[in-house]
Design a protein around this motif. Sequence first.
Motif, PDB file in Angstrom:
ATOM      1  N   ALA A  51       0.854  -1.191   0.000  1.00 55.34           N
ATOM      2  CA  ALA A  51       0.000   0.000   0.000  1.00 55.34           C
ATOM      3  C   ALA A  51       0.890   1.241   0.000  1.00 55.34           C
ATOM      4  CB  ALA A  51      -0.921  -0.001   1.214  1.00 55.34           C
ATOM      5  N   ILE A  52       0.482   2.239  -0.766  1.00 59.89           N
ATOM      6  CA  ILE A  52       1.266   3.473  -0.910  1.00 59.89           C
ATOM      7  C   ILE A  52       0.586   4.594  -0.143  1.00 59.89           C
ATOM      8  CG2 ILE A  52       2.266   5.117  -2.545  1.00 59.89           C
ATOM      9  CD1 ILE A  52       3.318   2.217  -2.773  1.00 59.89           C
ATOM     10  N   PRO A  53       1.294   5.258   0.778  1.00 58.32           N
ATOM     11  CA  PRO A  53       0.679   6.363   1.520  1.00 58.32           C
ATOM     12  C   PRO A  53       0.338   7.534   0.606  1.00 58.32           C
ATOM     13  CG  PRO A  53       3.030   6.253   1.974  1.00 58.32           C
ATOM     14  CD  PRO A  53       2.687   5.024   1.188  1.00 58.32           C
ATOM     15  N   ARG A  54      -0.664   8.273   0.997  1.00 63.39           N
ATOM     16  CA  ARG A  54      -1.152   9.386   0.180  1.00 63.39           C
ATOM     17  C   ARG A  54      -0.046  10.385  -0.156  1.00 63.39           C
ATOM     18  NH1 ARG A  54      -6.439  10.621  -0.668  1.00 63.39           N
ATOM     19  NH2 ARG A  54      -7.066   9.312   1.088  1.00 63.39           N
ATOM     20  N   ARG A  55       0.896  10.602   0.780  1.00 67.87           N
ATOM     21  CA  ARG A  55       1.942  11.589   0.541  1.00 67.87           C
ATOM     22  C   ARG A  55       2.880  11.185  -0.598  1.00 67.87           C
ATOM     23  NH1 ARG A  55       7.055  10.324   2.582  1.00 67.87           N
ATOM     24  NH2 ARG A  55       7.086   8.385   3.803  1.00 67.87           N
TER      25      ARG A  55
END
Length: 304
Positions: A51-55
Amino acid sequence: MKYGIQLPVQSQSTIYAEPWEAGAGPEDLAGIARAADRAGFAYIAACDHVAIPRRLAPAMSTVWYDPVATLAFLAGVTERARLLSHVAVVGLRHPLLTAKQYATLDHLSGGRLILGVGAGHVQEEFEALGVDFAGRGAVLDESIDALRAALGPDEFPEHHGKLYDFADLGQRPRPAQPHVPVWVGGSSPAAVRRAALKGDGWLPQGDPRDRLPAQIERIRRLRAEAGVEGPFTVGAIAEPLYIGTPAWDVGRRTLSGTPDELAGSLRAYRAMGVDQIQVRFRSRDRAELVDQISAFGADIAPHL
């Protein structure tokens, strides 16, 4: 010198993804994998992020196919190319879970797996999965040891360490290979040392040509000092390629030209002690990429 490819579509970081990949899907991915297989590529590779963080999403995107599912799908449409996780962040998962997934993949593919592993770099990903980010190097070190046992020939593998402890737990099917190669990714001092002492190969991350000789010499020295023997595969990631004279802007870093010119440039890697190069081609659509892959296999690979 062998050659392999990190496949497009399955990961779409803005650092390297082409615009056409955003609208591509499984059929495109399968067609490109088949083209690489026909062209004699030693491996096809897929990345790993949960999963890739929004930032980070604007730069990394959130398109990261699961490597086990992706490589299993591609195993069914290819015949010879090996299946490389480049790289699996194995510290995010218990070694027995990782071993179950990749042993099954090796079994189903007839022994084509190369397990590429790396420490990872996205802190939020580790935190969401309850894994210590600061200690990820130590986690990877022990994970490699545990995976050596769990991917070995024993139906009931055994490992006793600080982080993982298991025995008397059977897992079948076993890998088709008696020894699954483990290639360690990364170019930091810790990653290079880990590759030298724990791996069967090294997958550098972004090392330019002028840095490679010193890195390769360090690997050789570390292995000699530790008395580590056996085959070891040194890798390199070549500059982006375009075979022929491009009629569009392929970027200043891209190597372009005739097959002879490109083969001569790539042979410099072999002179450094590189055993396999990972190549990536500039393209405007799937058809152009398949043409580039085919031309590489027919006109450049024989001169490597």
